[in-house]
Design a protein around this motif. Structure first.
Motif, PDB file in Angstrom:
ATOM      1  N   ASP A  53      57.926  40.557  44.049  1.00 47.59           N
ATOM      2  CA  ASP A  53      57.772  41.883  43.437  1.00 47.59           C
ATOM      3  C   ASP A  53      58.914  42.237  42.480  1.00 47.59           C
ATOM      4  N   PHE A  54      60.031  41.536  42.584  1.00 49.77           N
ATOM      5  CA  PHE A  54      61.141  41.763  41.661  1.00 49.77           C
ATOM      6  C   PHE A  54      60.812  41.330  40.239  1.00 49.77           C
ATOM      7  N   ALA A  55      59.764  40.529  40.072  1.00 53.30           N
ATOM      8  CA  ALA A  55      59.464  39.948  38.763  1.00 53.30           C
ATOM      9  C   ALA A  55      59.140  40.996  37.707  1.00 53.30           C
ATOM     10  N   VAL A  56      58.658  42.163  38.137  1.00 52.11           N
ATOM     11  CA  VAL A  56      58.348  43.209  37.154  1.00 52.11           C
ATOM     12  C   VAL A  56      59.607  43.656  36.431  1.00 52.11           C
ATOM     13  N   ASP A  57      60.754  43.579  37.109  1.00 52.68           N
ATOM     14  CA  ASP A  57      62.014  43.987  36.481  1.00 52.68           C
ATOM     15  C   ASP A  57      62.490  42.962  35.457  1.00 52.68           C
ATOM     16  N   LEU A  58      61.918  41.776  35.486  1.00 56.57           N
ATOM     17  CA  LEU A  58      62.238  40.746  34.500  1.00 56.57           C
ATOM     18  C   LEU A  58      61.314  40.827  33.289  1.00 56.57           C
ATOM     19  N   GLY A  59      60.351  41.749  33.336  1.00 58.89           N
ATOM     20  CA  GLY A  59      59.393  41.872  32.247  1.00 58.89           C
ATOM     21  C   GLY A  59      58.188  40.974  32.380  1.00 58.89           C
ATOM     22  N   ALA A  60      57.979  40.413  33.574  1.00 63.52           N
ATOM     23  CA  ALA A  60      56.840  39.523  33.785  1.00 63.52           C
ATOM     24  C   ALA A  60      55.535  40.298  33.902  1.00 63.52           C
ATOM     25  N   THR A  61      54.449  39.644  33.532  1.00 63.15           N
ATOM     26  CA  THR A  61      53.097  40.147  33.757  1.00 63.15           C
ATOM     27  C   THR A  61      52.568  39.509  35.027  1.00 63.15           C
ATOM     28  N   LEU A  62      51.974  40.308  35.916  1.00 68.49           N
ATOM     29  CA  LEU A  62      51.422  39.799  37.172  1.00 68.49           C
ATOM     30  C   LEU A  62      49.927  40.066  37.229  1.00 68.49           C
ATOM     31  N   VAL A  63      49.175  39.052  37.648  1.00 71.53           N
ATOM     32  CA  VAL A  63      47.734  39.180  37.839  1.00 71.53           C
ATOM     33  C   VAL A  63      47.432  38.762  39.272  1.00 71.53           C
ATOM     34  N   ARG A  64      46.867  39.695  40.050  1.00 72.68           N
ATOM     35  CA  ARG A  64      46.643  39.439  41.480  1.00 72.68           C
ATOM     36  C   ARG A  64      45.245  39.853  41.897  1.00 72.68           C
ATOM     37  N   THR A  65      44.600  38.991  42.679  1.00 71.38           N
ATOM     38  CA  THR A  65      43.350  39.356  43.330  1.00 71.38           C
ATOM     39  C   THR A  65      43.624  39.666  44.796  1.00 71.38           C
ATOM     40  N   ALA A  66      43.017  40.731  45.289  1.00 75.00           N
ATOM     41  CA  ALA A  66      43.173  41.119  46.691  1.00 75.00           C
ATOM     42  C   ALA A  66      42.120  40.485  47.589  1.00 75.00           C
ATOM     43  N   VAL A  67      41.176  39.750  46.993  1.00 76.91           N
ATOM     44  CA  VAL A  67      40.080  39.152  47.757  1.00 76.91           C
ATOM     45  C   VAL A  67      40.552  37.860  48.418  1.00 76.91           C
ATOM     46  N   SER A  68      40.180  37.677  49.657  1.00 76.42           N
ATOM     47  CA  SER A  68      40.569  36.483  50.401  1.00 76.42           C
ATOM     48  C   SER A  68      40.035  35.215  49.743  1.00 76.42           C
ATOM     49  N   ARG A  69      40.847  34.170  49.785  1.00 72.06           N
ATOM     50  CA  ARG A  69      40.425  32.883  49.248  1.00 72.06           C
ATOM     51  C   ARG A  69      39.239  32.309  50.032  1.00 72.06           C
ATOM     52  N   SER A  70      38.992  32.801  51.248  1.00 71.49           N
ATOM     53  CA  SER A  70      37.833  32.338  52.006  1.00 71.49           C
ATOM     54  C   SER A  70      36.531  32.862  51.411  1.00 71.49           C
ATOM     55  N   VAL A  71      36.604  33.968  50.680  1.00 66.80           N
ATOM     56  CA  VAL A  71      35.433  34.483  49.978  1.00 66.80           C
ATOM     57  C   VAL A  71      35.197  33.657  48.720  1.00 66.80           C
ATOM     58  N   ILE A  72      36.248  33.519  47.916  1.00 68.21           N
ATOM     59  CA  ILE A  72      36.211  32.632  46.758  1.00 68.21           C
ATOM     60  C   ILE A  72      37.641  32.269  46.394  1.00 68.21           C
ATOM     61  N   ASP A  73      37.840  31.016  46.074  1.00 66.33           N
ATOM     62  CA  ASP A  73      39.163  30.525  45.716  1.00 66.33           C
ATOM     63  C   ASP A  73      39.253  30.445  44.204  1.00 66.33           C
ATOM     64  N   VAL A  74      39.996  31.355  43.608  1.00 66.36           N
ATOM     65  CA  VAL A  74      40.067  31.423  42.148  1.00 66.36           C
ATOM     66  C   VAL A  74      40.973  30.345  41.558  1.00 66.36           C
ATOM     67  N   ASN A  75      41.498  29.461  42.399  1.00 63.38           N
ATOM     68  CA  ASN A  75      42.311  28.347  41.907  1.00 63.38           C
ATOM     69  C   ASN A  75      41.619  27.002  42.114  1.00 63.38           C
ATOM     70  N   ARG A  76      40.303  27.033  42.183  1.00 59.60           N
ATOM     71  CA  ARG A  76      39.530  25.804  42.297  1.00 59.60           C
ATOM     72  C   ARG A  76      38.642  25.622  41.076  1.00 59.60           C
ATOM     73  N   ASP A  77      38.300  24.389  40.778  1.00 60.59           N
ATOM     74  CA  ASP A  77      37.427  24.099  39.649  1.00 60.59           C
ATOM     75  C   ASP A  77      36.054  24.712  39.932  1.00 60.59           C
ATOM     76  N   PRO A  78      35.581  25.606  39.066  1.00 68.91           N
ATOM     77  CA  PRO A  78      34.294  26.257  39.335  1.00 68.91           C
ATOM     78  C   PRO A  78      33.119  25.294  39.320  1.00 68.91           C
ATOM     79  N   SER A  79      33.302  24.117  38.757  1.00 64.87           N
ATOM     80  CA  SER A  79      32.218  23.131  38.760  1.00 64.87           C
ATOM     81  C   SER A  79      32.065  22.457  40.117  1.00 64.87           C
ATOM     82  N   GLY A  80      33.074  22.627  40.974  1.00 61.56           N
ATOM     83  CA  GLY A  80      33.033  21.992  42.285  1.00 61.56           C
ATOM     84  C   GLY A  80      33.737  20.653  42.340  1.00 61.56           C
ATOM     85  N   VAL A  81      34.244  20.167  41.218  1.00 63.60           N
ATOM     86  CA  VAL A  81      34.956  18.894  41.183  1.00 63.60           C
ATOM     87  C   VAL A  81      36.272  19.024  41.948  1.00 63.60           C
ATOM     88  N   SER A  82      36.593  18.042  42.770  1.00 61.34           N
ATOM     89  CA  SER A  82      37.820  18.078  43.556  1.00 61.34           C
ATOM     90  C   SER A  82      39.045  17.931  42.661  1.00 61.34           C
TER      91      SER A  82
END
Length: 273
Positions: A53-82
């Motif tokens: 949370d200190f990163a805002v003081d460095l001028g960083a932009t933060l993008v966060r999802t509050a949805v559990s990765r068990s619902v959908i993992d936004v860091n996986r290839d949407p095509s399903g490729v491993s």
């Protein structure tokens, strides 16, 4: 900008931080289909949004999802490729935990149509915002995308032994300039803690998708072993011992380390103009 489950803090510096796995929210309509709320939240990147949370003081932009990765993992290839062929990993809509436990009750796992719907509802808006922020800052000069993660120090099904404290990933040197990776590695090394570059975690879909160093977008992933800011649980894991609480005193040393890391990211981006 805040939209129920999606939070964007716009900063002016050349650094975007993605927080794809800190969410624990599960829509009521889905909750009854999971075997338990605890299992559905078990593999969250616990407390990482608080850690950074200190990163805002460095001028960083933060993008966060509050949805559990068990619902959908936004860091996986949407095509399903491993992302890691031949190795154990989880998918776009996971059906099991890192430890191999089934997430859903019998017959309740999402089918292809539902996965597509979840992608449109959560995955696509998250990445639309991530791209918009990268584009906004890229118009001013080179930008670093830093994807922030953590995981338990010991997960035998995913990796052998104890994970190094700092796991830096640039997908074998393809997602950012080598100077950025070297700067992040040097910042981590000051801590005296264990570190590795492109070990078990080389960078997920986000890092690989956005990292275009020849176009001025340098993407890097940091996977922390969570023992740096919270207690590792005793085995076996249960709702009684996991997640461990955030430990402010332990986390303070880690935050100083990460401050050096993010400062190095910003300095790198500014040196490229």
């Amino acid at each position: 900008m805040t939209r129920d489950w999606l939070t964007v803090h716009e900063g002016s510096g050349p650094l975007v931080i993605g927080l794809p796995h800190t969410g624990t929210e599960i829509p009521d309509v889905l909750m009854a289909r999971f075997r338990s709320p605890w299992l559905a939240r078990k593999d969250a990147d616990w407390w990482v949004d608080r850690l950074y949370d200190f990163a805002v003081d460095l001028g960083a932009t933060l993008v966060r999802t509050a949805v559990s990765r068990s619902v959908i993992d936004v860091n996986r290839d949407p095509s399903g490729v491993s992302l890691y062929p031949g190795m154990t990993t989880t998918g776009l809509c996971p059906v099991e935990t890192f430890d191999g436990e089934p997430l859903y009750r019998a017959g309740e796992a999402p089918d292809a149509a539902e996965i597509a719907e979840r992608r449109a509802t959560w995955f696509d808006p998250y990445h639309a915002q991530l791209k918009a922020q990268i584009d906004r800052l890229r118009a001013r000069g080179p930008v670093v995308l830093y994807d922030a993660h953590s995981i338990r120090s010991v997960v035998p099904r995913l990796f052998a032994g104890e994970l190094p404290q700092f796991n830096i990933g640039d997908n074998d040197g393809t997602t950012c300039a080598p100077e950025l990776t070297q700067a992040v590695e040097a910042a981590c090394a000051i801590s005296g803690s264990s570190l590795i570059v492109n070990g078990r975690f080389k960078g997920g879909w986000t890092t690989r998708h956005y990292g275009r160093p020849h176009l001025g977008v340098h993407a890097i992933q940091m996977e922390l072993a969570d023992r740096g800011y919270m207690g590792d649980p005793a085995s076996p894991l249960s709702p009684d011992n996991w997640p461990s609480p955030y430990e402010p005193e332990r986390a303070e040393a880690m935050r100083r380390n990460l401050h050096r890391v993010l400062t190095a990211c910003i300095a790198f981006a500014e040196s490229q103009t």
